[in-house]
Every structure is written in structure tokens, then in C-alpha cells.
Design an enzyme around this catalytic site. Structure first.
Site, PDB file in Angstrom:
ATOM      1  N   ASP A  53       0.867  -1.225   0.018  1.00  0.00           N
ATOM      2  CA  ASP A  53      -0.072   0.105  -0.139  1.00  0.00           C
ATOM      3  C   ASP A  53       1.061   1.317   0.067  1.00  0.00           C
ATOM      4  O   ASP A  53       2.122   0.980   0.279  1.00  0.00           O
ATOM      5  CB  ASP A  53      -0.794  -0.112   1.222  1.00  0.00           C
ATOM      6  CG  ASP A  53      -1.605   1.099   1.611  1.00  0.00           C
ATOM      7  OD1 ASP A  53      -2.132   1.705   0.662  1.00  0.00           O
ATOM      8  OD2 ASP A  53      -1.365   1.567   2.680  1.00  0.00           O
TER       9      ASP A  53
ATOM     10  N   ASP B 135      -0.011   5.394   0.711  1.00  0.00           N
ATOM     11  CA  ASP B 135      -0.279   6.099   2.096  1.00  0.00           C
ATOM     12  C   ASP B 135      -0.137   5.359   3.226  1.00  0.00           C
ATOM     13  O   ASP B 135      -1.217   4.612   3.441  1.00  0.00           O
ATOM     14  CB  ASP B 135      -1.133   7.117   1.607  1.00  0.00           C
ATOM     15  CG  ASP B 135      -1.357   8.047   0.696  1.00  0.00           C
ATOM     16  OD1 ASP B 135      -0.724   9.212   0.973  1.00  0.00           O
ATOM     17  OD2 ASP B 135      -1.675   7.599  -0.466  1.00  0.00           O
TER      18      ASP B 135
ATOM     19  N   ASP C  15      -2.371  -0.328   5.750  1.00  0.00           N
ATOM     20  CA  ASP C  15      -2.293   0.379   7.032  1.00  0.00           C
ATOM     21  C   ASP C  15      -3.921   0.635   7.187  1.00  0.00           C
ATOM     22  O   ASP C  15      -4.407   1.001   8.267  1.00  0.00           O
ATOM     23  CB  ASP C  15      -1.625   1.708   7.161  1.00  0.00           C
ATOM     24  CG  ASP C  15      -2.098   2.927   6.232  1.00  0.00           C
ATOM     25  OD1 ASP C  15      -2.324   2.422   5.100  1.00  0.00           O
ATOM     26  OD2 ASP C  15      -2.708   3.871   6.903  1.00  0.00           O
TER      27      ASP C  15
HETATM   28  O1  LIG Z   1      -4.408   3.159  -0.379  1.00  0.00           O
HETATM   29  P1  LIG Z   1      -3.592   4.044  -0.044  1.00  0.00           P
HETATM   30  O2  LIG Z   1      -2.227   4.227  -1.029  1.00  0.00           O
HETATM   31  O3  LIG Z   1      -3.223   4.163   1.582  1.00  0.00           O
HETATM   32  O4  LIG Z   1      -4.300   5.663  -0.510  1.00  0.00           O
HETATM   33  C1  LIG Z   1      -5.336   5.890   0.288  1.00  0.00           C
HETATM   34  C2  LIG Z   1      -5.797   7.282   0.061  1.00  0.00           C
HETATM   35  O5  LIG Z   1      -4.401   8.174   0.484  1.00  0.00           O
HETATM   36  C3  LIG Z   1      -4.639   9.426   0.383  1.00  0.00           C
HETATM   37  O6  LIG Z   1      -5.348   9.929   1.266  1.00  0.00           O
HETATM   38  C4  LIG Z   1      -4.727   9.681   2.788  1.00  0.00           C
HETATM   39  O7  LIG Z   1      -3.307  10.222   2.655  1.00  0.00           O
HETATM   40  C5  LIG Z   1      -3.306  11.645   2.754  1.00  0.00           C
HETATM   41  C6  LIG Z   1      -1.593  11.870   2.784  1.00  0.00           C
HETATM   42  O8  LIG Z   1      -1.002  11.598   3.884  1.00  0.00           O
HETATM   43  C7  LIG Z   1      -4.007  12.167   4.046  1.00  0.00           C
HETATM   44  O9  LIG Z   1      -3.942  13.873   3.996  1.00  0.00           O
HETATM   45  C8  LIG Z   1      -5.485  11.956   3.869  1.00  0.00           C
HETATM   46  O10 LIG Z   1      -6.288  12.099   5.004  1.00  0.00           O
HETATM   47  C9  LIG Z   1      -5.551  10.360   3.727  1.00  0.00           C
HETATM   48  O11 LIG Z   1      -6.871   9.851   3.582  1.00  0.00           O
HETATM   49  C10 LIG Z   1      -5.085   9.996  -0.994  1.00  0.00           C
HETATM   50  O12 LIG Z   1      -5.244  10.928  -1.048  1.00  0.00           O
HETATM   51  C11 LIG Z   1      -6.388   9.012  -1.408  1.00  0.00           C
HETATM   52  O13 LIG Z   1      -6.623   9.245  -2.859  1.00  0.00           O
HETATM   53  C12 LIG Z   1      -6.092   7.610  -1.486  1.00  0.00           C
HETATM   54  O14 LIG Z   1      -7.174   6.958  -1.586  1.00  0.00           O
END
Ligand SMILES: O=P(O)(O)OC[C@H]1O[C@H](O[C@H]2O[C@H](CO)[C@@H](O)[C@H](O)[C@H]2O)[C@H](O)[C@@H](O)[C@@H]1O
Length: 267
Positions: free
Chosen positions: A20, A22, A198
Site C-alpha cells: 500500500d 499512503d 495500514d
Molecule cells: O491506498 P493508499 O495508498 O493508502 O491511499 C489511500 C488514500 O490516500 C490518500 O489520502 C490519505 O493520505 C493523505 C496524505 O497523507 C491524507 O492527507 C489523507 O487524510 C488520507 O486519507 C489519497 O489522497 C487518497 O486518494 C487515497 O485513496
């Protein structure tokens, strides 16, 4: 009560690695655009991909386009938007799209309902929308109700909860399906899958990996169906560098052994 989960053991076989992005490879930041991948993490990812004959993919809620920017100049196999788009090892891309008029109608609805709320961010992806409320926690119910009303209206859409985010994504799309698709093709097939994630969207990935008796690793303290746990993103970074060091050592031993054998045959 959930049993305490241990740190994953040192992996010593032939593995396919799924990460993954983020909250797993990259630390969470206040805004999605503030995220970056440290150089040494990129280096170790590159090394691990090489040592695993290319069997390394990122599976993320982000779009493929965004993931490529974080990891350039590499072009890893990727699944973006929770699996709604996927690129295999040969660069062939599979994309599930939504009709333009549907995307336009949803964009208009979201703008009307949430566009003026301070701290709420509407992130548009090729076939999905992420509604962020990290800076407006009090707006969570409103954001959630708005997303739910939209998915109730379109049978081909579903909700995805995440960290301070609610996403509207195509139905039937999840990270578990992406794992199965990668595992059906080289260089992933025949290897033991490892998935690190995560967030709630990663649970489908853990479940898929568990079906292969693979190694599912939850990052963070929340309840999970993963079998192992790492504390946080820096723990992922040190696990990654430890695995790379081990595989490099094994490769060096194998190559020295091959040299001795060929020397022996030449005598
Ligand atoms: O599947 P992932 O790689 O974990 O992506 C999930 C989402 O991540 C991002 O949002 C999240 O991270 C941001 C940066 O740290 C944070 O600001 C936000 O609150 C989190 O929800 C991304 O913007 C999404 O498009 C992804 O789906």
C-alpha cells in the site's frame, strides 16, 4: 478480543511483494499533495524488486498516474484507485472507467453539497472521488451522508472508508481482487504473496494474501485480519531495508558458490 500480533519473521523464500502507499510506504501528511517517498526507501524498493525478479507492485487508492510520480523513474506494476486501474509487468494497463456524464453529474453534486465547506477537499480521480475531512472533522457525518446518497443513486458505485476520507469508487473493485489478478500472472505467480497496508481498504488485500497462506502485515494498531503487525511507517522502512540486506547476502552466497563450482569443474 483480538490476539496480539507479532512482527513479521525474516522472509527467506520466493515472495511477491505488494505495498500500500499512503500510511505504509509514505508517512501520512495533512494534504495528499504533501506526501513524498524518501530516496532511501525508493532505493530499497528498487533493490527488492530486482531481488524478487520484478515481483513487486504497489496497490493503492491513489491513481497510477500519481503513483508513477512518487516512484519515478521506475515503472512498477501498479494497481491504482483501489484496483480500478492496473498495470502489469509488461506495461499493459487495464482501466475500469465510468461514463463521462456520470462523473460530471457526481462532480456537480459534490461541489454543490461540499464545495463551500472549509477544510473539506474533493479529490477527483479518473473513475472515483475521495472526500477528505482531515481539516474539518466535524463535517464527517455530512461528507459521509453525501457520499452515501450518491452511491445509493448509482448501482455501479460503492463507498470506501479510509483515514479521514470517504471515497466513491466503482463497485466490485478492491485490493484483494488486484492481488488475485497479479498472482495469476508472471512474475508474481508461483510465489508467496506479502501484503503491507495500514487502512480499511487494505483488509481485502490481507484477506486475499491469507487465502494463499501468504504474509499479511498490518501497519498500525487497529483491528485487522492481517497475521502480523508493524508499528508505523518507519518500522516498514526498516523492515524493507532488513529484507533487502538479507536477500542481497543470500544472492552473494549463491553467486560465490556458483564461482567455486565452476572453478572446481575447470580443474
Ligand atoms: O491506498 P493508499 O495508498 O493508502 O491511499 C489511500 C488514500 O490516500 C490518500 O489520502 C490519505 O493520505 C493523505 C496524505 O497523507 C491524507 O492527507 C489523507 O487524510 C488520507 O486519507 C489519497 O489522497 C487518497 O486518494 C487515497 O485513496
Amino acid at each position: 478480543m483480538e490476539a496480539a500480533l507479532n512482527k513479521p519473521p525474516l522472509l527467506t523464500g520466493q515472495y511477491a511483494f505488494f505495498f500500500d502507499f499512503d500510511g505504509t510506504l509514505a508517512k501520512l501528511k495533512p494534504h495528499p499533495s504533501q506526501v513524498s517517498l524518501p530516496d532511501n526507501v525508493q532505493y530499497h524498493l528498487r533493490k527488492l524488486a530486482d531481488l524478487s525478479h520484478g515481483a513487486l507492485a504497489l496497490i493503492s487508492g491513489r491513481s497510477i498516474n500519481e503513483l508513477d510520480k512518487f516512484t519515478q523513474p521506475e515503472r512498477y506494476p501498479l494497481a491504482g484507485v483501489h484496483g480500478a486501474e492496473r498495470r502489469d509487468i509488461n506495461g499493459q494497463q487495464f482501466t475500469l472507467s465510468l461514463p463521462a456524464n456520470q462523473m460530471n453529474a457526481i462532480r456537480r453534486k459534490l461541489q454543490a453539497a461540499l464545495g463551500d465547506i472549509d477544510g473539506v477537499q474533493i479529490e477527483e480521480k479518473p473513475m472515483a472521488f475521495a472526500l477528505h475531512y482531515r481539516h474539518a472533522p466535524g463535517s464527517e457525518p455530512l461528507v459521509h451522508n453525501c457520499a452515501q446518497a450518491i452511491t445509493a443513486q448509482y448501482a455501479d458505485l460503492t463507498l470506501q472508508q479510509g483515514k479521514c476520507v470517504v471515497e466513491i469508487k466503482p463497485g466490485g473493485v478492491n485490493k484483494g481482487e488486484a492481488v488475485h489478478q497479479f498472482m495469476a500472472e508472471p512474475p508474481f505467480s508461483g510465489r508467496i504473496p506479502v501484503f503491507l497496508g495500514d487502512d480499511l481498504t487494505d483488509e481485502a488485500g490481507f484477506d486475499a494474501v491469507n487465502q494463499y497462506h501468504g504474509v499479511s502485515i498490518k501497519v498500525g494498531q487497529e483491528a485487522t485480519c492481517a497475521r502480523w503487525r508493524l508499528e508505523d511507517v518507519p518500522a516498514v522502512w526498516s523492515w524493507l531495508s532488513g529484507q533487502v540486506a538479507y536477500f542481497e547476502q543470500q544472492r552473494a552466497i549463491t553467486s560465490r558458490r556458483a564461482d567455486y563450482e565452476s572453478f572446481g569443474r575447470s580443474l
